[in-house]
Design a protein around this motif. Structure first.
Motif, PDB file in Angstrom:
ATOM      1  N   ARG A   1     104.976  13.301   7.167  1.00  9.86           N
ATOM      2  CA  ARG A   1     105.473  12.527   8.312  1.00  9.86           C
ATOM      3  C   ARG A   1     106.548  13.315   9.048  1.00  9.86           C
ATOM      4  NH1 ARG A   1     105.919   8.968   4.131  1.00  9.86           N
ATOM      5  NH2 ARG A   1     108.188   9.092   4.275  1.00  9.86           N
ATOM      6  N   ASP A   2     106.372  14.630   9.141  1.00 11.22           N
ATOM      7  CA  ASP A   2     107.359  15.510   9.778  1.00 11.22           C
ATOM      8  C   ASP A   2     108.729  15.391   9.113  1.00 11.22           C
ATOM      9  OD1 ASP A   2     105.515  16.439  11.694  1.00 11.22           O
ATOM     10  OD2 ASP A   2     105.884  14.683  12.956  1.00 11.22           O
ATOM     11  N   GLY A   3     108.723  15.039   7.832  1.00  8.14           N
ATOM     12  CA  GLY A   3     109.976  14.970   7.090  1.00  8.14           C
ATOM     13  C   GLY A   3     110.741  13.669   7.262  1.00  8.14           C
ATOM     14  N   LYS A   4     110.173  12.704   7.985  1.00  9.79           N
ATOM     15  CA  LYS A   4     110.872  11.431   8.214  1.00  9.79           C
ATOM     16  C   LYS A   4     110.905  10.598   6.935  1.00  9.79           C
ATOM     17  CE  LYS A   4     108.118  10.587  11.704  1.00  9.79           C
ATOM     18  NZ  LYS A   4     107.439   9.931  12.849  1.00  9.79           N
ATOM     19  N   ASP A   5     112.097  10.183   6.529  1.00 10.87           N
ATOM     20  CA  ASP A   5     112.194   9.306   5.367  1.00 10.87           C
ATOM     21  C   ASP A   5     111.959   7.856   5.794  1.00 10.87           C
ATOM     22  OD1 ASP A   5     114.558   8.892   6.739  1.00 10.87           O
ATOM     23  OD2 ASP A   5     115.749   8.592   4.935  1.00 10.87           O
ATOM     24  N   ILE A   6     111.859   6.959   4.819  1.00 15.09           N
ATOM     25  CA  ILE A   6     111.618   5.536   5.081  1.00 15.09           C
ATOM     26  C   ILE A   6     112.841   4.761   4.632  1.00 15.09           C
ATOM     27  CG2 ILE A   6     110.188   3.545   4.499  1.00 15.09           C
ATOM     28  CD1 ILE A   6     107.864   5.486   4.033  1.00 15.09           C
ATOM     29  N   ARG A   7     113.371   3.907   5.548  1.00 16.97           N
ATOM     30  CA  ARG A   7     114.574   3.143   5.236  1.00 16.97           C
ATOM     31  C   ARG A   7     114.341   1.656   5.520  1.00 16.97           C
ATOM     32  NH1 ARG A   7     119.397   6.977   7.859  1.00 16.97           N
ATOM     33  NH2 ARG A   7     118.533   8.970   7.102  1.00 16.97           N
TER      34      ARG A   7
ATOM     35  N   ILE B   1     108.905   8.157  -0.144  1.00 16.50           N
ATOM     36  CA  ILE B   1     109.962   7.483   0.618  1.00 16.50           C
ATOM     37  C   ILE B   1     110.865   8.516   1.293  1.00 16.50           C
ATOM     38  CG2 ILE B   1     112.006   6.015   0.430  1.00 16.50           C
ATOM     39  CD1 ILE B   1     110.598   4.541  -1.846  1.00 16.50           C
ATOM     40  N   ALA B   2     111.125   9.610   0.600  1.00 17.58           N
ATOM     41  CA  ALA B   2     112.032  10.642   1.121  1.00 17.58           C
ATOM     42  C   ALA B   2     111.390  11.527   2.178  1.00 17.58           C
ATOM     43  CB  ALA B   2     112.545  11.499  -0.034  1.00 17.58           C
ATOM     44  N   GLY B   3     110.072  11.411   2.376  1.00 15.56           N
ATOM     45  CA  GLY B   3     109.412  12.203   3.402  1.00 15.56           C
ATOM     46  C   GLY B   3     108.948  13.563   2.937  1.00 15.56           C
ATOM     47  N   ARG B   4     108.593  13.658   1.644  1.00 17.75           N
ATOM     48  CA  ARG B   4     108.091  14.927   1.124  1.00 17.75           C
ATOM     49  C   ARG B   4     106.973  14.653   0.130  1.00 17.75           C
ATOM     50  NH1 ARG B   4     113.379  14.405  -1.297  1.00 17.75           N
ATOM     51  NH2 ARG B   4     113.178  13.762  -3.486  1.00 17.75           N
TER      52      ARG B   4
ATOM     53  N   LYS C   1      99.114   0.678   3.121  1.00 22.07           N
ATOM     54  CA  LYS C   1     100.052   1.781   2.942  1.00 22.07           C
ATOM     55  C   LYS C   1     100.875   1.978   4.206  1.00 22.07           C
ATOM     56  CE  LYS C   1      96.803   4.121  -0.147  1.00 22.07           C
ATOM     57  NZ  LYS C   1      95.987   5.336  -0.388  1.00 22.07           N
ATOM     58  N   VAL C   2     102.027   2.608   4.056  1.00 24.22           N
ATOM     59  CA  VAL C   2     102.870   2.946   5.190  1.00 24.22           C
ATOM     60  C   VAL C   2     102.560   4.375   5.606  1.00 24.22           C
ATOM     61  CG1 VAL C   2     105.239   3.348   5.946  1.00 24.22           C
ATOM     62  CG2 VAL C   2     104.689   1.335   4.569  1.00 24.22           C
ATOM     63  N   ALA C   3     102.173   4.546   6.889  1.00 29.10           N
ATOM     64  CA  ALA C   3     101.741   5.855   7.357  1.00 29.10           C
ATOM     65  C   ALA C   3     102.821   6.594   8.135  1.00 29.10           C
ATOM     66  CB  ALA C   3     100.493   5.710   8.225  1.00 29.10           C
ATOM     67  N   ASP C   4     103.650   5.865   8.898  1.00 27.40           N
ATOM     68  CA  ASP C   4     104.583   6.553   9.785  1.00 27.40           C
ATOM     69  C   ASP C   4     105.811   5.686  10.030  1.00 27.40           C
ATOM     70  OD1 ASP C   4     105.578   8.570  11.335  1.00 27.40           O
ATOM     71  OD2 ASP C   4     104.065   8.422  12.916  1.00 27.40           O
ATOM     72  N   VAL C   5     106.838   6.299  10.627  1.00 27.10           N
ATOM     73  CA  VAL C   5     108.096   5.626  10.945  1.00 27.10           C
ATOM     74  C   VAL C   5     108.433   5.903  12.405  1.00 27.10           C
ATOM     75  CG1 VAL C   5     110.561   5.464  10.408  1.00 27.10           C
ATOM     76  CG2 VAL C   5     108.918   5.920   8.583  1.00 27.10           C
ATOM     77  N   ASP C   6     108.871   4.852  13.137  1.00 30.70           N
ATOM     78  CA  ASP C   6     109.308   5.017  14.527  1.00 30.70           C
ATOM     79  C   ASP C   6     110.824   5.185  14.530  1.00 30.70           C
ATOM     80  OD1 ASP C   6     109.931   4.904  17.189  1.00 30.70           O
ATOM     81  OD2 ASP C   6     108.674   3.154  17.636  1.00 30.70           O
TER      82      ASP C   6
END
Length: 706
Positions: A385-391, A374-377, A407-412
């Motif tokens: 995900r280039d360090g992008k966290d999930i919110r 979730i935190a992007g690590r 699964k969740v792969a990426d965040v916009d």
């Protein structure tokens, strides 16, 4: 159910009208249960409808309808399918999700067989049909049995249903006296669309996709319903057979075609990795136009002699691989993050999504793995995900690959709401409030509440009744939750004392919501049937952390009986002693797993629950399957040094096929150490303990393979 006027107070007109309503309601319930495989009402409510109908008919005999539900015979259908034990196990396949994993597969085979890179090695490549596996047994050329795969060891008898499928021959000319042909039942896109059109016209539930439609159709309790469904069958494998079918995979497939089976025309012979990958790309390009669903390409070593040398792991053959197509993707909004507590106390984050269709399946939930994800690590602290966290509120990319959990792969980030805040992972269990800790080296945070945590209690019970464990018919996750919630069961042993603790049991259970007299009686019968359980299933069912199906089988094969296993785990002390060393000597058992098992038996509460359970059971010994007369069946063997006539992996597989137990270290219980050039400390340990040491030639002479 709504309150109804007592039957004695009904007028004739009211009775006639209610009989019409009851007939329609019972017919609809029958269709939902038997046709759609999706019950809409509970067994108790269904029983109440039938009883009301019979009572009205008894008071007004002249109003009985010609199609009265009272005259419909449906009892036999509710019994379900008989179980069939496969003579030859129906295994699953190892999966690959990219080209590198396919390359690794070929490399492993060459290494196992000690083949150089330029040595010829051919494979078959065929589409992986997205359907339901089926095994057909012919005796004397006649179809006598059809069974689903089930758990690989035991499936469901669907013989009468299989007889209705046009692609399945009822008799064979020129076949071995005993022949099991295996393949996939599926439904074409055109037939699926036509079926759903008919369902819609009839006002009935639509099927989600062709695979679900095919599986539900084959598993109908009424064969006439299966006969009305457009099912098809491709043959591609085999089980028991009384005489050889050919020398290669392709020869057997061609033999199937001459016997009258449909085989997939896209099955081809490939010379090495380049040919395999080329066929994979060709099939992928044709995927959209095939007219039926596939989710990858299956590679199999063509030479059956090499297949026999390669052998099997616990659940997959070494000589086959399913190369899956890339994951299918979709974007949607993350509406919430929930925390689920598992049977081992793991806090697992789940994404609640705005429903979206991914690869033909509507997805509303997806796994978020753990707090690092979730935190992007990753677990080492490196960015993903280039360090992008999930919110919560984010637009996220969701993917499915084969049958895996979404699964969740990426965040916009361009669509992230202004008020979105970083997610704070809980440090206390949301179910019991106990501290949730993350041990060093573990990626998961776990509740420390143990058996006081209600979520862990329920999840352990669900695991206990799961298919690979006790598989109690009629006692699934929903039933477990309901019985636990009302205090009827708290631990596994309670299931086996359920009837005794509630008097007749039947009377009280049948009056509960979701149960009828028949379903209650069936449940108690199913519980009695499962009092006799194989050792490996019991070990798996205990829900010990790190112990999966494969490990449970390893432990059962090593100790054979519950008495021996229980005694060894009781006497073992973590990090010391002969029993600890013997446990660690099992190939595939490491320190972490061994510690988990021994700690479970050393825990007072856990041990009490286990002892109480086993007192209710008859645990069947597990004896290794081995050819009759095998000189090493039941013996413990350790290989060390360099073998010159076969690879170490092949020697191990050969020994296990003969019923031997292959250990990774030498102990007083080791029977043979097979030592090649370069043998080191293991050979010295054998000398010290007086264990027989054989060179490679002596070993081959012993097993009759010189």
């Amino acid at each position: 159910m709504a309150e109804r006027k007592p039957v004695g107070e009904l007028t004739e007109a009211e009775a006639r009208a209610e009989l019409d309503v009851l007939a329609e309601g019972i017919a609809r319930a029958n269709r939902a249960y038997h046709t759609a495989d999706a019950p809409e009402i509970s067994d108790a409510d269904y029983d109440a409808l039938k009883q009301r109908n019979a009572a009205i008919e008894a008071r007004f005999p002249s109003l009985k309808r010609p199609d009265s539900p009272s005259d419909q015979v449906g009892g036999a259908l509710a019994e379900g399918f008989a179980k069939v034990r496969h003579e030859v196990r129906m295994l699953s396949l190892e999966n690959a999700f990219d080209q590198q994993e396919a390359e690794d597969f070929v490399t492993r085979i060459r290494n196992f067989l000690n083949l150089s890179e330029d040595a010829p090695l051919s494979f078959t490549a065929e589409p992986k049909i997205d359907g339901l596996s089926l095994s057909l047994r012919y005796e004397g050329g006649r179809l006598v049995q059809a069974a689903t795969r089930g758990d690989g060891e035991e499936g469901e008898n669907v013989t009468e249903n299989a007889r209705t499928i046009a692609d399945i021959p009822q008799s064979l000319i020129g076949a071995p006296d005993i022949l099991e042909v295996r393949g996939e039942v599926y439904m074409s896109h055109a037939d699926f669309a036509a079926l759903n059109d008919r369902q819609q016209v009839a006002g009935e539930r639509l099927f989600a996709n062709p695979r679900n439609a095919a599986a539900g159709s084959l598993r109908q309790l009424d064969p006439t319903i299966t006969a009305a469904r457009p099912l098809r069958f491709f043959a591609y494998a085999w089980g028991a057979h009384s005489e050889p079918l050919g020398d290669t995979q392709m020869q057997v497939i061609q033999r199937f075609a001459t016997l009258g089976f449909k085989t997939n025309p896209l099955t081809v012979l490939c010379n090495g990795l380049d040919g395999m990958l080329a066929q994979y790309r060709r099939i992928e390009e044709q995927r959209a136009t095939l007219g039926y669903d596939i989710d990858g390409v299956v590679y199999k070593v063509n030479d059956l002699g090499l297949q026999r040398r390669l052998g099997y792991r616990s659940s997959t053959p070494r000589w086959a691989l399913a190369h899956k197509f890339p994951a299918q993707l979709a974007w949607t909004r993350l509406e919430a993050i929930d925390i689920q507590v598992g049977r081992t106390g793991a806090l697992s984050p789940v994404a609640r999504l705005m429903p979206v269709t991914v690869g033909g399946v509507v997805v509303s939930n997806a796994t978020l793995h753990n707090e690092d994800y979730i935190a992007g690590r990753d677990s080492r602290g490196q960015p993903i995900r280039d360090g992008k966290d999930i919110r919560v509120g984010d637009w996220v990319q969701v993917y499915r690959a084969g049958d895996v959990i979404p699964k969740v792969a990426d965040v916009d980030l361009s669509k992230r709401p202004d008020d979105a805040v970083p997610y704070v992972f809980p440090e206390r269990c949301p179910e019991c409030g106990s501290e949730a800790i993350r041990e060093e080296g573990d990626s998961v945070r776990r509740c420390t509440g143990g058996l006081i945590c209600p979520a862990q209690q329920v999840e352990r019970l669900k695991h206990f009744v799961s298919r690979a464990a006790f598989d109690i018919e009629g006692l699934g996750a929903k039933q477990v939750e309901a019985l636990w919630r009302d205090g009827w069961i708290r631990e596994p042993a309670d299931i086996f004392t359920l009837q005794a603790r509630y008097g007749s049991g039947l009377q009280q259970l049948k009056n509960r919501e979701g149960w009828g007299e028949k379903s209650a009686a069936n449940l108690f019968a199913a519980i009695e049937e499962r009092r006799r359980i194989p050792l490996n299933r019991l070990i798996f069912a205990l829900g010990i952390r790190h112990v999966g199906e494969t490990t449970a089988q390893l432990l059962a094969s090593q100790y054979h009986s519950w008495a021996e296993f229980e005694a060894a785990m009781t006497q073992a002390r973590i990090g010391e002693g002969q029993d600890w060393e013997q446990l660690l000597s099992i190939d595939g058992v490491g320190v972490v797993l061994a510690t988990s098992v021994v700690a479970t038996f050393d825990n007072e509460a856990e041990r009490r629950a286990i002892d109480t359970l086993v007192a209710q059971l008859e645990v069947q010994d597990v004896v290794a399957r081995a050819p009759s007369g095998s000189p090493v069946a039941g013996k413990t063997v350790v290989f060390t040094g360099t073998l010159e006539r076969m690879t170490r992996a092949e020697a191990k597989a050969q020994a296990e096929a003969l019923g031997a137990k292959v250990a990774g270290s030498v102990s007083a219980k080791t029977d043979y150490v097979v030592a090649g050039p370069g043998a080191g400390s293991k050979a010295k340990d054998a000398e010290r303990l007086g264990v027989a040491i054989l060179d490679e030639d002596a070993w081959l002479a012993l097993i009759g393979a010189a």
